[in-house]
Design a protein around this motif. Sequence first.
Motif, PDB file in Angstrom:
ATOM      1  N   ALA A 162      64.793 -31.381 -76.142  1.00  0.00           N
ATOM      2  CA  ALA A 162      64.037 -30.681 -75.113  1.00  0.00           C
ATOM      3  C   ALA A 162      63.081 -31.600 -74.386  1.00  0.00           C
ATOM      4  CB  ALA A 162      63.257 -29.542 -75.757  1.00  0.00           C
ATOM      5  N   LYS A 163      62.852 -31.237 -73.143  1.00  0.00           N
ATOM      6  CA  LYS A 163      61.884 -31.946 -72.301  1.00  0.00           C
ATOM      7  C   LYS A 163      60.856 -30.900 -71.865  1.00  0.00           C
ATOM      8  CE  LYS A 163      62.182 -35.601 -68.908  1.00  0.00           C
ATOM      9  NZ  LYS A 163      62.615 -36.817 -69.549  1.00  0.00           N
ATOM     10  N   GLY A 164      59.577 -31.221 -71.965  1.00  0.00           N
ATOM     11  CA  GLY A 164      58.511 -30.271 -71.645  1.00  0.00           C
ATOM     12  C   GLY A 164      58.543 -29.811 -70.198  1.00  0.00           C
ATOM     13  N   LYS A 165      58.258 -28.526 -70.000  1.00  0.00           N
ATOM     14  CA  LYS A 165      58.198 -27.973 -68.648  1.00  0.00           C
ATOM     15  C   LYS A 165      56.768 -28.033 -68.134  1.00  0.00           C
ATOM     16  CE  LYS A 165      61.704 -24.326 -68.884  1.00  0.00           C
ATOM     17  NZ  LYS A 165      61.873 -22.865 -68.816  1.00  0.00           N
ATOM     18  N   LYS A 166      56.635 -28.176 -66.844  1.00  0.00           N
ATOM     19  CA  LYS A 166      55.334 -28.099 -66.190  1.00  0.00           C
ATOM     20  C   LYS A 166      55.029 -26.631 -65.906  1.00  0.00           C
ATOM     21  CE  LYS A 166      54.971 -32.599 -65.484  1.00  0.00           C
ATOM     22  NZ  LYS A 166      54.711 -33.288 -66.714  1.00  0.00           N
ATOM     23  N   ALA A 167      53.773 -26.324 -65.577  1.00  0.00           N
ATOM     24  CA  ALA A 167      53.358 -24.940 -65.331  1.00  0.00           C
ATOM     25  C   ALA A 167      54.143 -24.320 -64.182  1.00  0.00           C
ATOM     26  CB  ALA A 167      51.866 -24.876 -65.045  1.00  0.00           C
ATOM     27  N   TYR A 168      54.406 -25.088 -63.124  1.00  0.00           N
ATOM     28  CA  TYR A 168      55.124 -24.513 -61.984  1.00  0.00           C
ATOM     29  C   TYR A 168      56.582 -24.225 -62.340  1.00  0.00           C
ATOM     30  CZ  TYR A 168      56.496 -29.413 -61.171  1.00  0.00           C
ATOM     31  OH  TYR A 168      56.982 -30.690 -61.305  1.00  0.00           O
ATOM     32  N   ASP A 169      57.179 -25.006 -63.252  1.00  0.00           N
ATOM     33  CA  ASP A 169      58.545 -24.716 -63.699  1.00  0.00           C
ATOM     34  C   ASP A 169      58.588 -23.379 -64.428  1.00  0.00           C
ATOM     35  OD1 ASP A 169      59.590 -27.091 -62.710  1.00  0.00           O
ATOM     36  OD2 ASP A 169      59.212 -28.172 -64.599  1.00  0.00           O
ATOM     37  N   LYS A 170      57.572 -23.125 -65.252  1.00  0.00           N
ATOM     38  CA  LYS A 170      57.512 -21.866 -66.000  1.00  0.00           C
ATOM     39  C   LYS A 170      57.389 -20.687 -65.041  1.00  0.00           C
ATOM     40  CE  LYS A 170      55.224 -24.056 -69.905  1.00  0.00           C
ATOM     41  NZ  LYS A 170      54.023 -24.099 -70.728  1.00  0.00           N
ATOM     42  N   ARG A 171      56.547 -20.850 -64.004  1.00  0.00           N
ATOM     43  CA  ARG A 171      56.376 -19.768 -63.023  1.00  0.00           C
ATOM     44  C   ARG A 171      57.667 -19.508 -62.264  1.00  0.00           C
ATOM     45  NH1 ARG A 171      51.232 -22.182 -62.342  1.00  0.00           N
ATOM     46  NH2 ARG A 171      51.949 -23.381 -60.553  1.00  0.00           N
ATOM     47  N   GLN A 172      58.405 -20.579 -61.930  1.00  0.00           N
ATOM     48  CA  GLN A 172      59.678 -20.414 -61.231  1.00  0.00           C
ATOM     49  C   GLN A 172      60.681 -19.665 -62.107  1.00  0.00           C
ATOM     50  OE1 GLN A 172      60.777 -24.416 -60.196  1.00  0.00           O
ATOM     51  NE2 GLN A 172      59.749 -24.338 -58.210  1.00  0.00           N
TER      52      GLN A 172
END
Length: 158
Positions: A125-135
């Motif tokens: 796994a590669k960590g998601k950024k906050a905007y990726d989570k919102r998308q």
Amino acid sequence: MPREQGRKVVASNRKARHDYAIIETYEAGMVLTGTEVKSLRAGRASLVDAFGHENNGEMFLHGMHIPEYTQGTWTNHEPRRVRKLLLNRAEIQKMQGKLRDDGVTLVPLSVFFDNGYAKVELGLAKGKKAYDKRQDLAKRDAQKEIDKAMGRRGKGMA
């Protein structure tokens, strides 16, 4: 007694799929003691804060919590001990190569019994950024709306 058939999920790490983008998944066995297996069969395990780690060409699972077996005696296990993962050498080498990449980690996604054997599903796994989570949340909400509208349309309501 007949052997257990099928797949029975004991614990899943739903937060991992939210916090990480899963690149690839693997299935691995685990080296467990008797009381750990009994505790897992009772459905007691937690994957919060768990992660995989490579050491001397072997893979280990750190931080997985399997509570002590209630009917266990002095032979009971330590709840957060390091557990060895059982993988093919080719799989380990493939994982090692990908784990060397920046930002890639090994996260357990679920623990389950497969035909009586305790196994863990691991994800590179590669960590998601906050905007990726919102998308991702926006996409899921949009899909729910589409499914809801299609369901009403099929029933002749809209």
